[in-house]
Design a protein around this motif. Structure first.
Motif, PDB file in Angstrom:
ATOM      1  N   PRO A  93       2.494 -12.704   1.567  1.00 32.96           N
ATOM      2  CA  PRO A  93       2.564 -11.651   2.578  1.00 32.96           C
ATOM      3  C   PRO A  93       1.374 -10.703   2.551  1.00 32.96           C
ATOM      4  O   PRO A  93       1.133  -9.993   3.526  1.00 32.96           O
ATOM      5  CB  PRO A  93       3.858 -10.914   2.218  1.00 32.96           C
ATOM      6  N   SER A  94       0.635 -10.676   1.449  1.00 30.42           N
ATOM      7  CA  SER A  94      -0.442  -9.692   1.291  1.00 30.42           C
ATOM      8  C   SER A  94      -1.787 -10.263   1.717  1.00 30.42           C
ATOM      9  O   SER A  94      -2.246 -11.262   1.156  1.00 30.42           O
ATOM     10  CB  SER A  94      -0.539  -9.229  -0.171  1.00 30.42           C
ATOM     11  N   ASP A 119      -5.568  -6.021   0.817  1.00 32.75           N
ATOM     12  CA  ASP A 119      -4.755  -5.261  -0.136  1.00 32.75           C
ATOM     13  C   ASP A 119      -5.424  -5.177  -1.506  1.00 32.75           C
ATOM     14  O   ASP A 119      -5.213  -4.218  -2.261  1.00 32.75           O
ATOM     15  CB  ASP A 119      -3.373  -5.899  -0.292  1.00 32.75           C
ATOM     16  N   ARG A 134       5.658  -5.439  13.745  1.00 34.29           N
ATOM     17  CA  ARG A 134       5.567  -4.199  12.980  1.00 34.29           C
ATOM     18  C   ARG A 134       4.687  -3.175  13.701  1.00 34.29           C
ATOM     19  O   ARG A 134       5.053  -2.004  13.845  1.00 34.29           O
ATOM     20  CB  ARG A 134       5.004  -4.509  11.586  1.00 34.29           C
ATOM     21  N   LEU A 187       6.627  -5.757   3.931  1.00 38.01           N
ATOM     22  CA  LEU A 187       5.649  -6.825   3.754  1.00 38.01           C
ATOM     23  C   LEU A 187       6.038  -8.103   4.493  1.00 38.01           C
ATOM     24  O   LEU A 187       5.172  -8.887   4.888  1.00 38.01           O
ATOM     25  CB  LEU A 187       5.487  -7.140   2.261  1.00 38.01           C
ATOM     26  N   GLU A 188       7.321  -8.321   4.671  1.00 39.40           N
ATOM     27  CA  GLU A 188       7.784  -9.575   5.255  1.00 39.40           C
ATOM     28  C   GLU A 188       7.906  -9.519   6.779  1.00 39.40           C
ATOM     29  O   GLU A 188       8.150 -10.545   7.417  1.00 39.40           O
ATOM     30  CB  GLU A 188       9.156  -9.955   4.658  1.00 39.40           C
ATOM     31  N   ALA A 200       3.555  -9.136  11.586  1.00 39.57           N
ATOM     32  CA  ALA A 200       2.570  -8.064  11.749  1.00 39.57           C
ATOM     33  C   ALA A 200       2.552  -7.512  13.170  1.00 39.57           C
ATOM     34  O   ALA A 200       2.468  -6.287  13.378  1.00 39.57           O
ATOM     35  CB  ALA A 200       1.185  -8.565  11.357  1.00 39.57           C
ATOM     36  N   THR A 207      -2.195  -4.409   4.456  1.00 37.08           N
ATOM     37  CA  THR A 207      -0.869  -4.386   5.066  1.00 37.08           C
ATOM     38  C   THR A 207      -0.529  -3.023   5.662  1.00 37.08           C
ATOM     39  O   THR A 207      -0.472  -2.018   4.945  1.00 37.08           O
ATOM     40  CB  THR A 207       0.202  -4.754   4.030  1.00 37.08           C
ATOM     41  N   GLY A 208      -0.307  -2.980   6.964  1.00 33.48           N
ATOM     42  CA  GLY A 208       0.147  -1.759   7.618  1.00 33.48           C
ATOM     43  C   GLY A 208      -0.896  -0.688   7.814  1.00 33.48           C
ATOM     44  O   GLY A 208      -0.631   0.303   8.503  1.00 33.48           O
ATOM     45  N   THR A 267       6.125  -2.261  -1.828  1.00 35.38           N
ATOM     46  CA  THR A 267       4.847  -2.389  -1.144  1.00 35.38           C
ATOM     47  C   THR A 267       3.965  -3.357  -1.919  1.00 35.38           C
ATOM     48  O   THR A 267       4.292  -3.757  -3.040  1.00 35.38           O
ATOM     49  CB  THR A 267       4.129  -1.034  -1.040  1.00 35.38           C
ATOM     50  N   ALA A 268       2.820  -3.704  -1.324  1.00 34.64           N
ATOM     51  CA  ALA A 268       1.873  -4.566  -2.033  1.00 34.64           C
ATOM     52  C   ALA A 268       1.426  -3.908  -3.331  1.00 34.64           C
ATOM     53  O   ALA A 268       1.166  -4.599  -4.330  1.00 34.64           O
ATOM     54  CB  ALA A 268       0.671  -4.852  -1.138  1.00 34.64           C
ATOM     55  N   HIS A 306      -3.059 -16.130   2.232  1.00 32.68           N
ATOM     56  CA  HIS A 306      -2.464 -15.359   3.319  1.00 32.68           C
ATOM     57  C   HIS A 306      -2.666 -16.056   4.664  1.00 32.68           C
ATOM     58  O   HIS A 306      -1.760 -16.072   5.506  1.00 32.68           O
ATOM     59  CB  HIS A 306      -3.077 -13.958   3.361  1.00 32.68           C
TER      60      HIS A 306
END
Length: 370
Positions: free
Chosen positions: A283-284, A288, A102, A95-96, A99, A157-158, A195-196, A277
């Protein structure tokens, strides 16, 4: 004449028994998390000939053959030569993490592994995404078929990375004839994960958006590893969902957890999450929240048809999750100290979401004074 000592006989049989005839399996991301668990599991299996472990640092499994490198390095093709199967688990879903960084790691890493596997003569690659790719939508069936369309967006996220990995998986067999790609999609993963969705259970109250109908399906990391092993041994292939049988309604989750709900109108919850955010205080992203509002439970029929069964129930995995997060305090996806979390819980639902901004502002002012 007396028979040999049982221990001597066992040692003799072991020394004369033929080596395992199973596949040589390479695992990326093998030093930690699910990768480490799977590496140890496969190394202990009598159905696997050898395990090749790939990561940026050496892990603890002494039985594996270790190669230390970044999965984005094209030199990985040489390390995969001789492997029959590759399980690609080198993903960053922290999460940190920034983006953009990642996505660059996840997508480029998967592209490189697929291309390298084909060049090395590997015949099967197993990828791991999430049932989040189906999307959390109010009109989702309960449960969804594994063949249901992937209707998620990149707003959580992701999830954008996972959707791109799914696209790479579908294209790879066309680009590399003879390469089989299996995709394993776990439900909410529990067992040393952050995770979120696991942080949702760290809050002083469980946020419930008015008018929503959540449904919770979990997956224990040990069940994920056993499902990945099924894919490695070619007991099942295609696109596979893995998780506990059935699901829990929100009311059941609240009863089992003992955590009371905080109910907010949709516009307030989504608007506050988006603002926090956007200015970098949590972070979310707001996307989410959809996964706590609408169902995305999936039937694991393909694994079941192949004889696989989960070892854990949703109730058991939720209990483990609650034990793991005990003592942690999260509001709007951001971890707080105990004092801040207690204040947020006492103030009610709106403060729990919006109060995170004030907490961070106070912290920033304090740092400036130092």
């Amino acid at each position: 004449m007396s028979s040999p000592d049982p221990q001597v006989r066992a040692a003799r049989n072991k020394s004369t028994s033929p080596p395992p005839r199973g596949p040589v399996v390479a695992v990326t991301g093998a030093a930690s998390g699910v990768g480490a668990l799977l590496t140890a599991r496969l190394a202990a299996s009598q159905e696997v000939k050898q395990v090749v472990a790939v990561d940026e640092r050496r892990g603890e499994c002494a039985e594996a053959e270790w190669h230390i490198l970044d999965v984005r390095d094209p030199a990985i093709a040489d390390r995969l030569r001789g492997a029959d199967v590759v399980v690609h688990l080198a993903l960053d879903l922290d999460l940190e993490t920034d983006a953009a960084a990642r996505t660059a790691y996840n997508v480029r890493g998967t592209q490189t592994v697929l291309t390298a596997a084909a060049a090395a003569g590997v015949h099967r690659v197993v990828l791991c995404t999430s049932t989040m790719v189906y999307g959390a939508l109010p009109d989702n069936e309960l449960p969804l078929s594994e063949d249901a369309g992937l209707r998620a967006t990149a707003e959580a996220t992701g999830v954008g990375d996972l959707l791109e990995i799914e696209r790479l998986a579908r294209r790879a067999p066309r680009a590399h004839p003879g390469l089989n790609v299996t995709v394993v999609r776990p439900a909410v993963l529990v067992g040393g994960t952050d995770t979120a969705l696991t942080r949702y259970f760290e809050s002083p109250r469980l946020l419930v958006v008015a008018g929503s109908r959540p449904a919770w399906q979990f997956c224990h990391v040990e069940d994920l590893c056993s499902a990945l092993e099924y894919a490695v041994l070619e007991k099942v292939d295609g696109e596979l969902a893995v998780g506990c049988d059935g699901w829990l309604e929100q009311e059941e989750v609240e009863e089992l957890s003992g955590i009371r709900r905080m109910e907010l109108p949709s516009a307030v919850a989504l608007g506050a999450a988006a603002r926090l955010h956007r200015i970098g205080l949590t972070p979310s992203p707001a996307g989410d929240l959809a996964y706590t509002m609408y169902p995305w439970v999936v039937s694991g029929s393909r694994l079941h048809d192949a004889g696989w069964r989960p070892s854990y129930t949703n109730e058991e995995v939720l209990a483990q999750l609650l034990e793991e997060v005990s003592g942690r305090h999260t509001v709007a996806g951001r971890r707080l100290g105990r004092k801040d979390a207690t204040a947020a819980g006492a103030a009610g639902a709106t403060v729990a979401l919006l109060g995170a901004a004030a907490v961070v502002r106070r912290a920033r002012k304090a740092r400036r004074r130092i």
